[in-house]
Write an enzyme that holds these catalytic residues in place. Structure first.
Site, mmCIF file in Angstrom:
data_model
loop_
_atom_site.group_PDB
_atom_site.id
_atom_site.type_symbol
_atom_site.label_atom_id
_atom_site.label_comp_id
_atom_site.label_asym_id
_atom_site.label_seq_id
_atom_site.Cartn_x
_atom_site.Cartn_y
_atom_site.Cartn_z
ATOM 1 N N TYR A 54 -19.452 7.375 -6.850
ATOM 2 C CA TYR A 54 -18.808 8.668 -7.089
ATOM 3 C C TYR A 54 -19.238 9.210 -8.454
ATOM 4 O O TYR A 54 -19.570 8.435 -9.357
ATOM 5 C CB TYR A 54 -17.294 8.461 -7.092
ATOM 6 C CG TYR A 54 -16.503 9.363 -6.160
ATOM 7 C CD1 TYR A 54 -16.829 9.479 -4.811
ATOM 8 C CD2 TYR A 54 -15.408 10.073 -6.629
ATOM 9 C CE1 TYR A 54 -16.074 10.279 -3.969
ATOM 10 C CE2 TYR A 54 -14.643 10.871 -5.787
ATOM 11 C CZ TYR A 54 -14.985 10.971 -4.463
ATOM 12 O OH TYR A 54 -14.243 11.765 -3.627
ATOM 13 N N GLY A 66 -9.469 7.416 -4.642
ATOM 14 C CA GLY A 66 -8.133 6.895 -4.357
ATOM 15 C C GLY A 66 -8.150 5.402 -4.111
ATOM 16 O O GLY A 66 -9.093 4.859 -3.509
ATOM 17 N N ASP A 98 0.853 -1.186 0.000
ATOM 18 C CA ASP A 98 0.000 0.000 0.000
ATOM 19 C C ASP A 98 0.889 1.236 0.000
ATOM 20 O O ASP A 98 1.575 1.514 0.988
ATOM 21 C CB ASP A 98 -0.924 0.007 1.217
ATOM 22 C CG ASP A 98 -1.749 1.279 1.307
ATOM 23 O OD1 ASP A 98 -2.316 1.680 0.273
ATOM 24 O OD2 ASP A 98 -1.814 1.879 2.402
ATOM 25 N N ASN A 134 4.304 7.022 3.601
ATOM 26 C CA ASN A 134 4.869 5.697 3.841
ATOM 27 C C ASN A 134 4.345 4.664 2.850
ATOM 28 O O ASN A 134 3.244 4.799 2.316
ATOM 29 C CB ASN A 134 4.532 5.214 5.259
ATOM 30 C CG ASN A 134 5.192 6.034 6.347
ATOM 31 O OD1 ASN A 134 4.508 6.595 7.196
ATOM 32 N ND2 ASN A 134 6.499 6.118 6.336
ATOM 33 N N ILE A 135 5.161 3.644 2.627
ATOM 34 C CA ILE A 135 4.739 2.438 1.925
ATOM 35 C C ILE A 135 4.588 1.351 2.984
ATOM 36 O O ILE A 135 5.541 1.038 3.705
ATOM 37 C CB ILE A 135 5.766 1.990 0.876
ATOM 38 C CG1 ILE A 135 6.000 3.096 -0.163
ATOM 39 C CG2 ILE A 135 5.323 0.704 0.193
ATOM 40 C CD1 ILE A 135 7.150 2.805 -1.111
ATOM 41 N N VAL A 136 3.391 0.801 3.092
ATOM 42 C CA VAL A 136 3.147 -0.293 4.034
ATOM 43 C C VAL A 136 3.170 -1.598 3.247
ATOM 44 O O VAL A 136 2.486 -1.749 2.239
ATOM 45 C CB VAL A 136 1.791 -0.128 4.746
ATOM 46 C CG1 VAL A 136 1.527 -1.321 5.672
ATOM 47 C CG2 VAL A 136 1.759 1.173 5.538
ATOM 48 N N ASP A 167 -6.498 3.678 -2.057
ATOM 49 C CA ASP A 167 -6.519 3.344 -0.632
ATOM 50 C C ASP A 167 -7.943 3.345 -0.084
ATOM 51 O O ASP A 167 -8.307 2.491 0.744
ATOM 52 C CB ASP A 167 -5.641 4.320 0.154
ATOM 53 C CG ASP A 167 -5.993 5.793 -0.092
ATOM 54 O OD1 ASP A 167 -6.636 6.102 -1.116
ATOM 55 O OD2 ASP A 167 -5.597 6.638 0.744
ATOM 56 N N ASP A 196 -9.499 6.890 7.695
ATOM 57 C CA ASP A 196 -8.098 6.511 7.513
ATOM 58 C C ASP A 196 -7.227 7.722 7.835
ATOM 59 O O ASP A 196 -7.232 8.728 7.123
ATOM 60 C CB ASP A 196 -7.856 6.046 6.077
ATOM 61 C CG ASP A 196 -6.484 5.399 5.903
ATOM 62 O OD1 ASP A 196 -5.624 5.572 6.784
ATOM 63 O OD2 ASP A 196 -6.271 4.730 4.881
#
Length: 261
Positions: free
Chosen positions: A102, A109, A6, A11-13, A111, A131
């Site tokens: 939408y 997005g 993600d 950050n990249i998780v 995420d 989030d």
């Protein structure tokens, strides 16, 4: 094993999901940096696998969600070179199991979509999903899986940095909760304003979103929070029902399964 990635603005998780025992067996964070090459990312990820005593060759699937387009070339190249896998990229044409309401579904997005998929599959009821990332996103979801939309606010860290950069006499401060909201020095006053003001913002938006969802004939929505500041907000308000720090990784796992298995 499935490697779940993600990519956020900060950050990249990364997570590793073991299909044999249906468990997440590793989770890591890297700094998002569009200047890094595929080899730089590859070396970092290989080191993480080594430290966790995991074998990269056991990874037989990769899925990526990203809100940072200019990093994708390096990441996709890294995955191809170091794992010999073409990853699934969350975007148009991917099966999600939810219906995006939408105006332009392509604007949502990745995420937010991933979080909504996880909430729909796990909780099976109308939800408000918060989030707490670089931006704070609020998403509304019906019981049948209609993604209604939501709200996007600057994350508290962005707001803090903006205050430091635009006000000449105000310092950069650590974001911590003060004992009182009436403070007697500048640093504590800034901390109180940031943290308690942020809590108030979250409470108000959640209340309004829940009201609008109920007006559509849905039952009282379940409020799920994920991200860095979720615990702080949860401790200070009763508007959040559950913290789920694995929500995004769960969503990526579910989308992978819908598209591969």
């Amino acid at each position: 094993m499935i490697l779940l990635v993600d990519v956020g603005n900060t950050n990249i998780v990364l997570g590793v999901y073991n299909r044999l025992n249906n468990k997440f067996i590793a989770q890591w964070r890297l700094s998002t940096d569009s200047k890094k090459t595929s080899d730089e990312y590859g070396i970092e990820v290989m080191q993480l696998f080594h430290n966790a005593k995991l074998n990269p060759t056991d990874v037989d699937g990769v899925i990526v969600s990203s809100v940072v387009p200019n990093i994708m070339h390096s990441l996709e190249t890294m995955i191809s070179q170091y794992f010999n896998i073409t990853p699934i990229i969350v975007g148009p044409g991917i099966k999600t199991g939810i219906n995006i309401k939408y105006d332009n579904p392509k604007e949502v997005g990745a995420d937010r979509i991933v979080n909504a998929v996880a909430a729909h599959e796990i909780y099976k009821r109308p939800c408000v999903i918060i989030d707490f990332g670089t931006a704070t996103t609020f998403c509304a979801l019906t019981k049948c899986g209609d993604y209604l939309g939501g709200a996007i606010c600057p994350g508290v860290q962005i707001a803090s940095e903006a205050l430091f950069e635009r006000a000449a006499k105000l310092p950069r401060v650590e974001l911590i909760k003060t004992p009182n909201i009436i403070c007697k020095n500048t640093i504590s006053s800034m901390q109180a304003g940031m943290v308690y003001g942020y809590i108030g913002q979250v409470k108000y938006i959640v209340e309004k979103m829940k009201k609008e969802i109920i007006e559509l004939g849905e039952e009282n929505p379940y409020v799920i929070a994920t991200g860095g500041l979720a615990k702080l907000i949860y401790e200070e308000t009763n508007c959040i029902d559950k913290i789920d720090q694995y929500l995004t990784l769960e969503g990526l796992k579910i989308i992978y399964q819908k598209n591969k298995e």
